[in-house]
Design a protein around this motif. Sequence first.
Motif, short mmCIF file in Angstrom:
data_model
loop_
_atom_site.label_atom_id
_atom_site.label_comp_id
_atom_site.label_asym_id
_atom_site.label_seq_id
_atom_site.Cartn_x
_atom_site.Cartn_y
_atom_site.Cartn_z
N ARG A 159 0.84 -1.20 0.00
CA ARG A 159 0.00 0.00 0.00
C ARG A 159 0.87 1.25 0.00
O ARG A 159 1.62 1.49 0.95
CB ARG A 159 -0.92 -0.02 1.22
N ILE A 160 0.75 2.04 -1.08
CA ILE A 160 1.64 3.18 -1.27
C ILE A 160 0.81 4.42 -1.60
O ILE A 160 0.02 4.41 -2.54
CB ILE A 160 2.64 2.91 -2.41
N LEU A 200 12.03 0.06 -4.33
CA LEU A 200 11.91 0.74 -5.62
C LEU A 200 10.45 1.12 -5.89
O LEU A 200 10.16 2.23 -6.35
CB LEU A 200 12.44 -0.13 -6.75
N LEU A 201 9.52 0.19 -5.61
CA LEU A 201 8.10 0.48 -5.80
C LEU A 201 7.67 1.69 -4.98
O LEU A 201 7.00 2.59 -5.48
CB LEU A 201 7.26 -0.73 -5.41
N ILE A 202 8.08 1.70 -3.71
CA ILE A 202 7.69 2.79 -2.81
C ILE A 202 8.24 4.13 -3.31
O ILE A 202 7.51 5.12 -3.43
CB ILE A 202 8.17 2.50 -1.38
N ASN A 203 9.54 4.16 -3.59
CA ASN A 203 10.17 5.41 -4.01
C ASN A 203 9.59 5.92 -5.33
O ASN A 203 9.35 7.13 -5.50
CB ASN A 203 11.68 5.21 -4.16
N THR A 204 9.36 5.00 -6.26
CA THR A 204 8.88 5.39 -7.58
C THR A 204 7.44 5.88 -7.53
O THR A 204 7.10 6.93 -8.11
CB THR A 204 8.99 4.20 -8.56
N MET A 219 4.97 2.89 -16.14
CA MET A 219 6.19 3.53 -15.68
C MET A 219 6.90 2.69 -14.62
O MET A 219 8.13 2.56 -14.62
CB MET A 219 5.87 4.92 -15.11
N VAL A 220 6.14 2.09 -13.70
CA VAL A 220 6.75 1.28 -12.64
C VAL A 220 7.46 0.07 -13.22
O VAL A 220 8.59 -0.26 -12.82
CB VAL A 220 5.67 0.83 -11.64
#
Length: 264
Positions: A159-160, A200-204, A219-220
Motif C-alpha cells: 500500500r503506497i 523501488l516500488l515505494i520510491n517510484t 512507468m513502474v
Amino acid sequence: MADNPTLVRQSTWTTSQSEVTDKISVRNLHVTANAGFDVWERRKMQPVLLTISASLSQSIDAAAEADAVNESTVHYGKLSKNVALTVENAASTWLTSLELAWFVAGAVFTTAPPGSLVACEVDVFYPKASMLGDGAGYIRSVDNFNDTISRVLYLKNVRIPCIIGVNIHERLLKQPVVVNLWVDCLPVHQTDEYTKVEQLLINTIESSSFETLESLATMVVAQLRRDIFHPDGGANIRLRVEKPMAVPFADAPAIEIFRPASKA
C-alpha cells in the motif's frame, strides 16, 4: 545451488499440471526459518508460511475405495511434521528462499511413497518481510516427469500513497494504491531481492503524479526493468495496481499489465 531442469513460465508449469490426476496440498504451514531477508534486509530467523502442493502420479481412487491412507496418496499429517522438522534442522545455517524451498520439496518427496509424486510446488511466504504490504514470497515449482521448473518472486498488497487521478480533488491529496507484483522466470541470483524491489516500488510510486493507473503501472514496470530486472535477464513481470478509494461502491478498480522478457 543450481536448478538444473528447464526453466519455464509459471503459467506453462501450471498448464502441464492440469493433466495430472490428483493433488494433495498443505496451506500456510507456520514455521520459523533461518532463511531469506527480513524487512531490514537482515539474515535473521523469521516467521514463514509454507504452502505445498504435490501432484500424484496416480488417482486417489484406491485410497478412497479402501477409506485409508495407502500408497496412492500422501499422509498430510506426516508430511506437515516432516517439513517442519526439516526446516528446524536446517536452522543452524542461513538459507536463501530457493534453498529453503529445495529442502522442503526434498522432505515432501521423501515423505511420499516411492514413485507416488510427479511434481511439487513450494510457496515460501514471509509475512514480516514487507514494510508496507502483507508480505513477500517465493514460489518454486518442479516437475520431475517433464523435467521443468518455475521460479517466481512476488510482493503482496503493498500500500503506497501517491497523487493519482483526473479529478480536481485527486490532485490535492495523496491516496493509497495497492500493488501486487509477480516476477516470473526469476534468475537464481535474484531469489531474495524482494526488499530491494519493494523499496523501488515505494520510491517510484510515492514521487509520481499521474492521472491514470495505466501510465503509473507502465512507468513502474519500466523502472523495474531499468534498475533490477533487465529485459535480457529472462524475467517476466506482471504488475497489478488497485485504487481502492476511487469508486465508492466497489472494492477497487485495477490495472494489471504483463511485460515479457526481451526476445533479443
